[in-house]
Scaffold this active site. Structure first.
Site, PDB file in Angstrom:
ATOM      1  N   GLY A  19       0.837  -1.212   0.000  1.00 41.52           N
ATOM      2  CA  GLY A  19       0.000   0.000   0.000  1.00 41.52           C
ATOM      3  C   GLY A  19       0.861   1.246   0.000  1.00 41.52           C
ATOM      4  N   GLY A  21       1.714   3.270  -2.361  1.00 41.08           N
ATOM      5  CA  GLY A  21       1.473   4.285  -3.395  1.00 41.08           C
ATOM      6  C   GLY A  21       0.476   5.355  -2.987  1.00 41.08           C
ATOM      7  N   ARG A  44      -2.492  -2.716  -5.774  1.00 43.88           N
ATOM      8  CA  ARG A  44      -3.145  -3.210  -6.995  1.00 43.88           C
ATOM      9  C   ARG A  44      -3.023  -2.236  -8.163  1.00 43.88           C
ATOM     10  N   SER A 110     -22.505  -9.085   3.840  1.00 49.41           N
ATOM     11  CA  SER A 110     -22.465 -10.455   3.309  1.00 49.41           C
ATOM     12  C   SER A 110     -21.162 -11.095   3.778  1.00 49.41           C
ATOM     13  N   TYR A 152      -8.464   0.037  17.629  1.00 54.95           N
ATOM     14  CA  TYR A 152      -9.535  -0.937  17.910  1.00 54.95           C
ATOM     15  C   TYR A 152      -9.071  -2.378  17.681  1.00 54.95           C
ATOM     16  N   PRO A 193      -2.236   3.799  14.657  1.00 56.09           N
ATOM     17  CA  PRO A 193      -2.534   5.228  14.486  1.00 56.09           C
ATOM     18  C   PRO A 193      -3.964   5.557  14.897  1.00 56.09           C
TER      19      PRO A 193
HETATM   20  C1  HXC Z   1     -21.058  -3.049   2.726  1.00 54.58           C
HETATM   21  C2  HXC Z   1     -19.535  -3.599   1.089  1.00 54.58           C
HETATM   22  C3  HXC Z   1     -19.057  -2.275   1.043  1.00 54.58           C
HETATM   23  C4  HXC Z   1     -19.666  -1.325   1.917  1.00 54.58           C
HETATM   24  C5  HXC Z   1     -17.956  -3.435  -0.398  1.00 54.58           C
HETATM   25  N1  HXC Z   1     -18.830  -4.271   0.176  1.00 54.58           N
HETATM   26  N2  HXC Z   1     -18.077  -2.206   0.112  1.00 54.58           N
HETATM   27  N3  HXC Z   1     -20.529  -3.992   1.915  1.00 54.58           N
HETATM   28  N4  HXC Z   1     -20.655  -1.753   2.734  1.00 54.58           N
HETATM   29  N5  HXC Z   1     -19.272  -0.048   1.953  1.00 54.58           N
HETATM   30  C6  HXC Z   1     -19.048  -5.680  -0.163  1.00 54.58           C
HETATM   31  C7  HXC Z   1     -19.493  -5.857  -1.598  1.00 54.58           C
HETATM   32  O1  HXC Z   1     -20.891  -5.675  -1.709  1.00 54.58           O
HETATM   33  C8  HXC Z   1     -19.059  -7.298  -1.872  1.00 54.58           C
HETATM   34  O2  HXC Z   1     -19.963  -8.236  -1.319  1.00 54.58           O
HETATM   35  C9  HXC Z   1     -17.777  -7.423  -1.084  1.00 54.58           C
HETATM   36  O3  HXC Z   1     -17.804  -6.396  -0.092  1.00 54.58           O
HETATM   37  C10 HXC Z   1     -16.545  -7.229  -1.954  1.00 54.58           C
HETATM   38  O4  HXC Z   1     -16.663  -5.969  -2.616  1.00 54.58           O
HETATM   39  P1  HXC Z   1     -15.718  -5.539  -3.808  1.00 54.58           P
HETATM   40  O5  HXC Z   1     -16.052  -4.139  -4.162  1.00 54.58           O
HETATM   41  O6  HXC Z   1     -15.758  -6.596  -4.878  1.00 54.58           O
HETATM   42  O7  HXC Z   1     -14.304  -5.651  -3.084  1.00 54.58           O
HETATM   43  P2  HXC Z   1     -12.886  -5.235  -3.593  1.00 54.58           P
HETATM   44  O8  HXC Z   1     -12.920  -4.703  -4.996  1.00 54.58           O
HETATM   45  O9  HXC Z   1     -11.993  -6.359  -3.287  1.00 54.58           O
HETATM   46  O10 HXC Z   1     -12.523  -3.965  -2.662  1.00 54.58           O
HETATM   47  C11 HXC Z   1     -12.153  -4.105  -1.325  1.00 54.58           C
HETATM   48  C12 HXC Z   1     -12.804  -3.011  -0.448  1.00 54.58           C
HETATM   49  C13 HXC Z   1     -12.511  -1.596  -1.001  1.00 54.58           C
HETATM   50  C14 HXC Z   1     -12.241  -3.210   0.952  1.00 54.58           C
HETATM   51  C15 HXC Z   1     -14.310  -3.239  -0.431  1.00 54.58           C
HETATM   52  O11 HXC Z   1     -13.074  -0.607  -0.151  1.00 54.58           O
HETATM   53  C16 HXC Z   1     -11.050  -1.324  -1.178  1.00 54.58           C
HETATM   54  O12 HXC Z   1     -10.473  -1.655  -2.200  1.00 54.58           O
HETATM   55  N6  HXC Z   1     -10.378  -0.710  -0.184  1.00 54.58           N
HETATM   56  C17 HXC Z   1      -8.924  -0.442  -0.222  1.00 54.58           C
HETATM   57  C18 HXC Z   1      -8.530   0.853   0.420  1.00 54.58           C
HETATM   58  C19 HXC Z   1      -9.152   1.144   1.765  1.00 54.58           C
HETATM   59  O13 HXC Z   1     -10.167   0.540   2.166  1.00 54.58           O
HETATM   60  N7  HXC Z   1      -8.552   2.110   2.467  1.00 54.58           N
HETATM   61  C20 HXC Z   1      -9.003   2.508   3.795  1.00 54.58           C
HETATM   62  C21 HXC Z   1      -8.129   1.934   4.848  1.00 54.58           C
HETATM   63  S1  HXC Z   1      -8.533   2.857   6.264  1.00 54.58           S
HETATM   64  P3  HXC Z   1     -21.106  -8.963  -2.229  1.00 54.58           P
HETATM   65  O14 HXC Z   1     -21.720  -9.958  -1.291  1.00 54.58           O
HETATM   66  O15 HXC Z   1     -22.036  -7.876  -2.639  1.00 54.58           O
HETATM   67  O16 HXC Z   1     -20.362  -9.580  -3.377  1.00 54.58           O
HETATM   68  C22 HXC Z   1      -8.344   1.999   7.655  1.00 54.58           C
HETATM   69  C23 HXC Z   1      -8.437   2.896   8.873  1.00 54.58           C
HETATM   70  C24 HXC Z   1      -8.762   2.177  10.122  1.00 54.58           C
HETATM   71  O17 HXC Z   1      -8.166   0.829   7.645  1.00 54.58           O
HETATM   72  C25 HXC Z   1      -8.917   3.052  11.367  1.00 54.58           C
HETATM   73  C26 HXC Z   1      -9.440   4.440  11.220  1.00 54.58           C
HETATM   74  C27 HXC Z   1      -9.406   5.277  12.474  1.00 54.58           C
HETATM   75  P1  NAP Z   2      -5.165   4.084   1.921  1.00 48.44           P
HETATM   76  O1  NAP Z   2      -4.430   5.186   1.259  1.00 48.44           O
HETATM   77  O2  NAP Z   2      -6.478   3.660   1.372  1.00 48.44           O
HETATM   78  O3  NAP Z   2      -4.181   2.843   2.030  1.00 48.44           O
HETATM   79  C1  NAP Z   2      -4.524   1.530   1.796  1.00 48.44           C
HETATM   80  C2  NAP Z   2      -3.555   0.975   0.780  1.00 48.44           C
HETATM   81  O4  NAP Z   2      -3.742  -0.434   0.693  1.00 48.44           O
HETATM   82  C3  NAP Z   2      -3.747   1.547  -0.624  1.00 48.44           C
HETATM   83  O5  NAP Z   2      -2.505   1.964  -1.131  1.00 48.44           O
HETATM   84  C4  NAP Z   2      -4.273   0.354  -1.434  1.00 48.44           C
HETATM   85  O6  NAP Z   2      -3.795   0.408  -2.772  1.00 48.44           O
HETATM   86  C5  NAP Z   2      -3.664  -0.810  -0.657  1.00 48.44           C
HETATM   87  N1  NAP Z   2      -4.455  -2.028  -0.845  1.00 48.44           N
HETATM   88  C6  NAP Z   2      -5.767  -2.218  -0.563  1.00 48.44           C
HETATM   89  N2  NAP Z   2      -6.153  -3.435  -0.924  1.00 48.44           N
HETATM   90  C7  NAP Z   2      -5.052  -4.041  -1.441  1.00 48.44           C
HETATM   91  C8  NAP Z   2      -4.818  -5.329  -1.988  1.00 48.44           C
HETATM   92  N3  NAP Z   2      -5.778  -6.242  -2.075  1.00 48.44           N
HETATM   93  N4  NAP Z   2      -3.568  -5.624  -2.437  1.00 48.44           N
HETATM   94  C9  NAP Z   2      -2.569  -4.694  -2.376  1.00 48.44           C
HETATM   95  N5  NAP Z   2      -2.736  -3.468  -1.853  1.00 48.44           N
HETATM   96  C10 NAP Z   2      -3.964  -3.147  -1.398  1.00 48.44           C
HETATM   97  O7  NAP Z   2      -5.441   4.418   3.471  1.00 48.44           O
HETATM   98  P2  NAP Z   2      -4.484   4.876   4.668  1.00 48.44           P
HETATM   99  O8  NAP Z   2      -5.315   5.690   5.574  1.00 48.44           O
HETATM  100  O9  NAP Z   2      -3.208   5.425   4.156  1.00 48.44           O
HETATM  101  O10 NAP Z   2      -4.201   3.478   5.421  1.00 48.44           O
HETATM  102  C11 NAP Z   2      -2.881   2.963   5.566  1.00 48.44           C
HETATM  103  C12 NAP Z   2      -2.829   2.064   6.789  1.00 48.44           C
HETATM  104  O11 NAP Z   2      -3.060   2.824   7.975  1.00 48.44           O
HETATM  105  C13 NAP Z   2      -3.867   0.947   6.801  1.00 48.44           C
HETATM  106  O12 NAP Z   2      -3.302  -0.217   7.344  1.00 48.44           O
HETATM  107  C14 NAP Z   2      -4.920   1.477   7.730  1.00 48.44           C
HETATM  108  O13 NAP Z   2      -5.687   0.456   8.332  1.00 48.44           O
HETATM  109  C15 NAP Z   2      -4.050   2.193   8.745  1.00 48.44           C
HETATM  110  N6  NAP Z   2      -4.755   3.192   9.538  1.00 48.44           N
HETATM  111  C16 NAP Z   2      -5.116   4.370   8.981  1.00 48.44           C
HETATM  112  C17 NAP Z   2      -5.754   5.317   9.764  1.00 48.44           C
HETATM  113  C18 NAP Z   2      -6.143   6.651   9.226  1.00 48.44           C
HETATM  114  O14 NAP Z   2      -6.737   7.438   9.954  1.00 48.44           O
HETATM  115  N7  NAP Z   2      -5.827   6.991   8.000  1.00 48.44           N
HETATM  116  C19 NAP Z   2      -6.011   5.031  11.113  1.00 48.44           C
HETATM  117  C20 NAP Z   2      -5.636   3.802  11.637  1.00 48.44           C
HETATM  118  C21 NAP Z   2      -4.996   2.883  10.856  1.00 48.44           C
HETATM  119  P3  NAP Z   2      -4.607  -0.171  -4.030  1.00 48.44           P
HETATM  120  O15 NAP Z   2      -5.992   0.305  -3.928  1.00 48.44           O
HETATM  121  O16 NAP Z   2      -3.819   0.341  -5.198  1.00 48.44           O
HETATM  122  O17 NAP Z   2      -4.494  -1.669  -3.938  1.00 48.44           O
END
Ligand code: HXC
Ligand code: NAP
Length: 286
Positions: A19, A21, A44, A110, A152, A193
């Protein structure tokens, strides 16, 4: 803001950041380069990785190597490790930063929604840790693993339950391997964080009007969200040799956000000075 560590603190190190990028990953990568490391970034989105690498490779003396992979797919993970060894001859540090998350009432999810998050966060971390760890052990090389979790991971949290389950697992992996793999000179630590603004997290965790309704900085005792350089400084320290006796630790960087929710009487901050004066008068009269 200047970096904390002295120049070249990460010289000769090769660091793989999943992650790397976007968001916090990209910020960490920038600082690791400033400190003299070569960095592999993977996620990705191949085009994004290439753009980031092009930009950083113009600015820094050391190199960013972009290589796309989905952390859920073990054969892609192994390819990243193989190509990185071909390129740099070694990998010293692994930062498991890639994550997937969204908010939802759990009963609306789901099983595939659970899988999507758990497979990225927990399985993805296991895939990289196991593939690289086996290689380090076989080649008798030292290693350093840094996992990005959340606060959490130990409290749990409603509305992000797949992420909470997965991050707890990652924390458990961190602590377990810190002990088991210490004999191989492989360290394992984590950073938890609090809120740090990134596009990825904010779009998914504060969609629509939530941004205005729930200002994350209001939940933090120090009154603000985190700044990326604060986290990058901590990550660089944990990857550097200065922290070589830190193993199995999770360091929270959240301005005391989670403790505010935990302390039973912390809500008393709402009481005004006038009210405290009144309570004092009542006590003295008694
Ligand atoms: C309910 C959801 C949903 C949503 C997806 N799904 N989004 N369900 N609410 N908002 C369901 C879909 O309906 C599907 O189920 C299944 O999840 C897979 O969805 P896809 O879109 O095919 O998944 P995919 O393309 O693999 O994408 C993964 C993802 C997406 C997690 C859903 O959001 C993603 O690519 N995220 C990467 C970056 C990211 O999330 N960054 C934030 C990190 S922040 P069905 O049954 O319909 O097929 C973080 C901070 C933590 O972690 C702490 C903060 C303080
Ligand atoms: P972000 O920019 O969305 O980072 C998530 C990264 O994960 C993206 O670069 C994404 O790139 C990569 N990723 C997601 N699915 C992937 C897959 N299947 N394969 C390879 N790479 C994948 O969000 P962020 O806030 O910087 O989060 C970074 C980290 O900090 C995470 O572990 C998150 O849980 C943690 N965190 C963040 C916060 C906050 O407040 N921001 C707080 C607590 C913890 P692609 O989409 O290109 O794959």
């Amino acid at each position: 803001m200047k970096g904390m560590l002295k120049e070249n603190s990460l010289e000769d190190k090769v660091i793989l950041v999943t992650g790397g990028g976007s968001g916090l990953g990209k910020s960490m990568v920038k600082y690791f380069l400033e400190l003299g490391a070569n960095v592999i970034i993977t996620s990705r989105r191949e085009e994004l990785l290439k753009e980031v690498a092009k930009d950083f490779n113009k600015k820094f003396k050391t190199e960013v190597f972009p290589i796309a992979c989905d952390v859920r797919k073990i054969e892609e993970v192994e390819k990243v490790i193989e190509e990185s060894f071909n390129k740099f001859g070694k990998i010293d540090c692994l930062v498991n930063n890639a994550a997937g998350n969204f908010i939802s009432p759990t009963e609306r999810l789901s099983t595939r929604a659970f899988d999507a998050v758990i497979d990225i966060v927990l399985k993805g971390t296991i895939n990289f840790t196991l593939s690289l760890g086996k290689r380090w052990i076989k080649e008798k090389k030292e290693g350093n693993i840094l996992n990005i979790v959340t606060t959490y991971s130990w409290t749990g949290s409603g509305y992000v339950v797949p992420s909470a389950c997965a991050k707890s697992g990652v924390l458990s992996l961190t602590r377990s391997l810190a002990v088991e793999w210490a004999k191989y000179k492989i360290r394992s630590n984590a950073i938890a964080p609090g809120p740090f603004p990134t596009k990825g997290a904010w779009e998914r965790l504060l969609p629509g009007e939530l941004k205005e309704k729930f200002d994350p900085s209001k939940k933090v005792p120090v009154g603000r969200v985190g700044e990326h350089h604060e986290l990058s400084n901590l990550a660089a320290y944990l990857l550097s040799d200065f922290s070589s006796y830190i193993n199995g630790e999770v360091i929270t960087i959240d301005g005391a956000e989670w403790l505010k929710g935990a302390g039973q009487f912390n809500h008393l901050e709402m009481i005004t000075d006038q009210m405290w004066d009144m309570f004092e008068m009542m006590r003295k009269k008694k």
